[in-house]
Design an enzyme around this catalytic site. Sequence first.
Site, short mmCIF file in Angstrom:
data_model
loop_
_atom_site.label_atom_id
_atom_site.label_comp_id
_atom_site.label_asym_id
_atom_site.label_seq_id
_atom_site.Cartn_x
_atom_site.Cartn_y
_atom_site.Cartn_z
CB SER A 22 -1.06 -0.04 1.19
OG SER A 22 -2.27 -0.51 0.90
CG LEU A 23 2.70 4.68 -3.15
CD1 LEU A 23 4.18 4.82 -2.61
CD2 LEU A 23 2.46 5.19 -4.51
CD GLU A 162 -9.31 3.13 -1.29
OE1 GLU A 162 -9.16 2.46 -0.30
OE2 GLU A 162 -9.06 3.00 -2.49
NE ARG A 194 -4.99 3.96 -0.43
CZ ARG A 194 -4.88 2.87 0.17
NH1 ARG A 194 -6.05 2.04 0.52
NH2 ARG A 194 -3.93 2.46 1.14
CG HIS A 230 -8.64 5.23 4.02
ND1 HIS A 230 -8.10 4.02 4.30
CD2 HIS A 230 -8.82 5.32 2.66
CE1 HIS A 230 -7.99 3.09 3.20
NE2 HIS A 230 -8.59 3.82 2.17
CB CYS A 347 -9.01 0.07 9.65
SG CYS A 347 -8.00 1.64 9.40
O1 SUG Z 1 -5.81 -0.25 2.47
N1 SUG Z 1 -3.43 -1.88 4.57
C1 SUG Z 1 -4.66 -1.29 4.42
C2 SUG Z 1 -5.20 -0.59 5.32
C3 SUG Z 1 -6.63 -0.06 5.63
C4 SUG Z 1 -7.04 1.12 6.75
N2 SUG Z 1 -8.18 1.49 6.41
C5 SUG Z 1 -8.68 2.54 6.93
N3 SUG Z 1 -8.14 3.42 7.30
N4 SUG Z 1 -9.99 2.39 6.98
C6 SUG Z 1 -4.82 -0.20 3.17
O2 SUG Z 1 -3.69 0.30 3.04
C7 SUG Z 1 -1.67 -3.08 3.89
C8 SUG Z 1 -1.61 -4.36 2.73
C9 SUG Z 1 -0.18 -5.00 2.46
O3 SUG Z 1 0.88 -4.05 2.25
O4 SUG Z 1 0.03 -6.12 2.34
C10 SUG Z 1 -3.04 -2.52 3.40
O5 SUG Z 1 -3.64 -3.02 2.41
#
Ligand code: SUG
Length: 416
Positions: A22-23, A162, A194, A230, A347
């Site tokens: 996740s950049l 999202e 996003r 987010h 989250c």
């Molecule tokens: O979309 N992490 C998620 C975290 C989501 C958090 N959600 C909220 N803030 N509501 C994301 O970035 C990490 C996965 C990885 O790197 O393998 C990841 O997808």
Amino acid sequence: MSLVEINFDGIVGPSHNYAGLSLGNLAATAHAGDISYPRAAALQGLEKMRGNMALGLTQGFFAPLPRPNVAWLETIAVDAATDRALYATGWSASSMWTANAATVSPAPDTADGRCHLSVANLVTMAHRSHEWPDTLRQLQLAFADQRHFAVHGPAPPCFGDEGAANHMRLTSAHGEPGLEVFVYGRSGGRFPARQHEQASRVVARRHGLDPERVLFIEQSPEAIAAGAFHNDVVAVANERVLFCHEQAFAKPAAAYAAIRERFPEVEVVEVPSSAVSLAEAVRSYLFNAQLVTLPAGEQALVIPGEAWETPQVRRWLDKMIAGNGPIRRIVPVDVRQSMANGGGPACLRLRVVADPSTVDPRFLIDEIKAETMAKIIEGHWPEQIDPADLGEEDLANSVRKAREALLDGLGLSELA
Ligand code: SUG
């Protein structure tokens, strides 16, 4: 009919891993390549649910999605030897963060008096872009009663969506009509935005929201650049309270004024940058908290242990509790395995305001079911995963079997 807030937590899937996909998500990037502990992760998530149930809150859950997602890996024609990072996108347990599953407009807000849910397309991140078809199946099952719910497909993929992580609702009480606040990002900085404004507008129109009770607010570009991918990393709302960082919105004064104009009762609890810097807010995930109304009527903030242990944050929270503000209680929880991937308590849950008797009971949880789940997780979830092992057939089989055992145990085998 009595409408209450139900938190649907994502059960941490057996393939939980740190592939660093996740950049813009600083925690996930920092932990890329680490060994993960799926069993401990899922038990931490379950403990959080149990803690909230003990507080008297109604709790639901969503099951992990099928991983590895073979159809997705075939679509992108990739295998473990070709491109490891791309291959890892088929293994992510990212559906655990159900705040990104959908956007929810409770029945009192919508034109037809039903609760509307739009599944999020999550198109910005490859590993999340293939969640929605399986998430949609689950939503259609949990909220199958069309007298009370309308479940929508995703916004078109040209508009990144999202879900509830960029949506807040202000209301005098959960069962009353509310002001729905959609927060979108505009990129330009080092990380992608996003949530597109047009996706939020599509969702609001489809849900039949009254234009007088909807707001579209821009997230601050500094917040995105600081790692708030987010809105729920810098702001959270519950009933009449908006708890946010000073730098959450692009034009904070205008945002608060617009909210006040439509919902004069709002109580804004703003944390100034001088007390907690934006960087510390993102690092500690103070705002990625569950702000909940307890049965006695007071509000509690369920925060990650990391926030509680951050001196700046602790000082500010101590002062807030000693004062006369609307948030009366702090509840720290341990969700460290999820946190290391950028997923805090907020989250991990999707909020749905509904009468629990209208939801498929298989998606609601009590202590007995929690115990059943704990046993299945202890018996089947891999203890640890090295991201270098993604692609091993043995691991794939144990991940599949673990999920099947859970679905069997919960009477949800039709999702297999
Ligand atoms: O979309 N992490 C998620 C975290 C989501 C958090 N959600 C909220 N803030 N509501 C994301 O970035 C990490 C996965 C990885 O790197 O393998 C990841 O997808």
